[in-house]
Design a protein around this motif. Sequence first.
Motif, PDB file in Angstrom:
ATOM      1  N   ASN A  87      12.091  29.468  78.320  1.00  0.00           N
ATOM      2  CA  ASN A  87      12.430  30.513  77.407  1.00  0.00           C
ATOM      3  C   ASN A  87      11.443  31.365  77.344  1.00  0.00           C
ATOM      4  O   ASN A  87      10.309  31.152  77.452  1.00  0.00           O
ATOM      5  N   PHE A  88      11.849  32.778  76.720  1.00  0.00           N
ATOM      6  CA  PHE A  88      10.749  33.597  76.411  1.00  0.00           C
ATOM      7  C   PHE A  88      10.253  33.002  74.988  1.00  0.00           C
ATOM      8  O   PHE A  88      10.839  32.631  74.394  1.00  0.00           O
ATOM      9  N   VAL A  89       8.822  33.394  74.819  1.00  0.00           N
ATOM     10  CA  VAL A  89       8.334  32.876  73.717  1.00  0.00           C
ATOM     11  C   VAL A  89       8.007  34.154  72.531  1.00  0.00           C
ATOM     12  O   VAL A  89       7.754  35.307  73.142  1.00  0.00           O
ATOM     13  N   LEU A  90       8.283  33.809  71.472  1.00  0.00           N
ATOM     14  CA  LEU A  90       8.312  34.979  70.501  1.00  0.00           C
ATOM     15  C   LEU A  90       6.824  34.877  69.720  1.00  0.00           C
ATOM     16  O   LEU A  90       6.350  33.816  69.696  1.00  0.00           O
ATOM     17  N   PRO A  91       6.087  35.764  69.632  1.00  0.00           N
ATOM     18  CA  PRO A  91       4.886  35.662  69.030  1.00  0.00           C
ATOM     19  C   PRO A  91       5.053  35.029  67.763  1.00  0.00           C
ATOM     20  O   PRO A  91       5.912  35.238  66.742  1.00  0.00           O
ATOM     21  N   GLY A  92       4.104  34.035  67.273  1.00  0.00           N
ATOM     22  CA  GLY A  92       3.952  33.297  66.080  1.00  0.00           C
ATOM     23  C   GLY A  92       3.875  31.834  66.341  1.00  0.00           C
ATOM     24  O   GLY A  92       3.302  31.439  67.118  1.00  0.00           O
ATOM     25  N   GLY A  93       4.299  30.982  65.515  1.00  0.00           N
ATOM     26  CA  GLY A  93       4.072  29.589  65.622  1.00  0.00           C
ATOM     27  C   GLY A  93       3.068  29.268  64.667  1.00  0.00           C
ATOM     28  O   GLY A  93       2.994  28.075  63.743  1.00  0.00           O
ATOM     29  N   THR A  94       1.718  29.822  64.711  1.00  0.00           N
ATOM     30  CA  THR A  94       0.632  29.680  63.647  1.00  0.00           C
ATOM     31  C   THR A  94       0.030  30.940  63.412  1.00  0.00           C
ATOM     32  O   THR A  94       0.147  31.842  64.244  1.00  0.00           O
ATOM     33  N   PRO A  95      -0.875  31.255  62.609  1.00  0.00           N
ATOM     34  CA  PRO A  95      -1.447  32.276  62.464  1.00  0.00           C
ATOM     35  C   PRO A  95      -2.193  32.777  63.631  1.00  0.00           C
ATOM     36  O   PRO A  95      -2.305  33.829  64.052  1.00  0.00           O
ATOM     37  N   ALA A  96      -2.961  31.683  64.048  1.00  0.00           N
ATOM     38  CA  ALA A  96      -3.841  31.979  65.260  1.00  0.00           C
ATOM     39  C   ALA A  96      -3.134  32.198  66.562  1.00  0.00           C
ATOM     40  O   ALA A  96      -3.472  33.114  67.231  1.00  0.00           O
ATOM     41  N   ALA A  97      -2.059  31.560  66.640  1.00  0.00           N
ATOM     42  CA  ALA A  97      -1.112  31.849  67.676  1.00  0.00           C
ATOM     43  C   ALA A  97      -0.571  33.314  67.903  1.00  0.00           C
ATOM     44  O   ALA A  97      -0.466  33.922  68.572  1.00  0.00           O
ATOM     45  N   ALA A  98      -0.284  33.790  66.515  1.00  0.00           N
ATOM     46  CA  ALA A  98       0.190  35.193  66.301  1.00  0.00           C
ATOM     47  C   ALA A  98      -0.913  36.251  66.609  1.00  0.00           C
ATOM     48  O   ALA A  98      -0.478  37.177  67.244  1.00  0.00           O
ATOM     49  N   GLN A  99      -1.981  35.813  66.182  1.00  0.00           N
ATOM     50  CA  GLN A  99      -2.988  36.819  66.187  1.00  0.00           C
ATOM     51  C   GLN A  99      -3.683  36.983  67.965  1.00  0.00           C
ATOM     52  O   GLN A  99      -3.615  38.008  68.654  1.00  0.00           O
ATOM     53  N   CYS A 100      -3.222  35.849  68.569  1.00  0.00           N
ATOM     54  CA  CYS A 100      -3.527  35.719  70.259  1.00  0.00           C
ATOM     55  C   CYS A 100      -2.323  36.591  70.604  1.00  0.00           C
ATOM     56  O   CYS A 100      -2.824  37.344  71.678  1.00  0.00           O
ATOM     57  N   HIS A 101      -1.397  36.553  70.260  1.00  0.00           N
ATOM     58  CA  HIS A 101      -0.317  37.137  70.955  1.00  0.00           C
ATOM     59  C   HIS A 101      -0.486  38.722  70.694  1.00  0.00           C
ATOM     60  O   HIS A 101      -0.150  39.689  71.513  1.00  0.00           O
ATOM     61  N   LEU A 102      -0.928  39.098  69.339  1.00  0.00           N
ATOM     62  CA  LEU A 102      -1.185  40.380  69.167  1.00  0.00           C
ATOM     63  C   LEU A 102      -2.394  40.954  70.203  1.00  0.00           C
ATOM     64  O   LEU A 102      -2.297  42.134  70.728  1.00  0.00           O
ATOM     65  N   ALA A 103      -3.486  40.199  70.415  1.00  0.00           N
ATOM     66  CA  ALA A 103      -4.571  40.424  71.228  1.00  0.00           C
ATOM     67  C   ALA A 103      -4.085  40.726  72.742  1.00  0.00           C
ATOM     68  O   ALA A 103      -4.191  41.411  73.331  1.00  0.00           O
ATOM     69  N   ARG A 104      -2.877  39.770  73.062  1.00  0.00           N
ATOM     70  CA  ARG A 104      -2.386  39.944  74.206  1.00  0.00           C
ATOM     71  C   ARG A 104      -1.536  41.436  74.512  1.00  0.00           C
ATOM     72  O   ARG A 104      -1.804  41.975  75.534  1.00  0.00           O
ATOM     73  N   ALA A 105      -0.908  41.619  73.620  1.00  0.00           N
ATOM     74  CA  ALA A 105      -0.267  42.950  73.357  1.00  0.00           C
ATOM     75  C   ALA A 105      -1.209  44.119  73.428  1.00  0.00           C
ATOM     76  O   ALA A 105      -0.868  44.963  74.504  1.00  0.00           O
ATOM     77  N   VAL A 106      -2.290  44.182  72.940  1.00  0.00           N
ATOM     78  CA  VAL A 106      -3.296  45.110  72.927  1.00  0.00           C
ATOM     79  C   VAL A 106      -3.842  45.077  74.485  1.00  0.00           C
ATOM     80  O   VAL A 106      -4.112  46.187  75.084  1.00  0.00           O
ATOM     81  N   CYS A 107      -3.982  43.930  74.836  1.00  0.00           N
ATOM     82  CA  CYS A 107      -4.436  43.581  76.375  1.00  0.00           C
ATOM     83  C   CYS A 107      -3.435  44.322  77.248  1.00  0.00           C
ATOM     84  O   CYS A 107      -3.876  45.095  78.169  1.00  0.00           O
ATOM     85  N   ARG A 108      -2.498  44.322  76.995  1.00  0.00           N
ATOM     86  CA  ARG A 108      -1.537  44.877  78.007  1.00  0.00           C
ATOM     87  C   ARG A 108      -1.404  46.496  77.883  1.00  0.00           C
ATOM     88  O   ARG A 108      -1.473  47.122  78.943  1.00  0.00           O
TER      89      ARG A 108
END
Length: 185
Positions: free
Chosen positions: A109-130
């Motif tokens: 499945n697709f993964v939504l940003p979240g799960g833990t604060p660190a995971a959410a922050q990492c997803h935010l970094a990923r989006a900025v990287c894109r």
Amino acid sequence: MGNRLSKIYTRTGDDGSTGLADGNRIAKNAQRVEAMGTADELNCHIGLLIETLDQDDELIESLRRIQHHLFDLGGEFAIPGSRVIGDDHIQWLEETLDRHNEHLPPLKNFVLPGGTPAAAQCHLARAVCRRAERVVVALGHEDSINTASRHYLNRLSDLLFVIARVLARRGDGEEILWEQKKSGL
């Protein structure tokens, strides 16, 4: 760096221009400046991610190395024609990605940003990287760039996705998976 930044304000940018490392001045809204700024923004998000982790976390060493790479990348954009990021940087990202990904279950499945604060922050970094990658692609349409830099950002976003998955699964955490039936469609 020495005394190079002994005075922080110069007033030279008050006209809407900024100086590149090669001495040329360009508009602050130029694509090259956008690339430098987005690389800096990404570096800040990774710094914030590091601060969410325990001081002895194994991921910090890799994330700090990425911060140094991003600083170098910003410098590369500040000196048109320079090449700092190379195939060795990309290879290191791929090896790091493979090492972290090998213990994760395959995605169904697709993964939504979240799960833990660190995971959410990492997803935010990923989006900025894109976004940084999109900016660099646009810069490449108007000026010569080091294509390895574009490749680096592409791989880095993949690595950040994998790290976010790792972080979401730590302890009793779990990834948040997208479910179409919950989207209201």
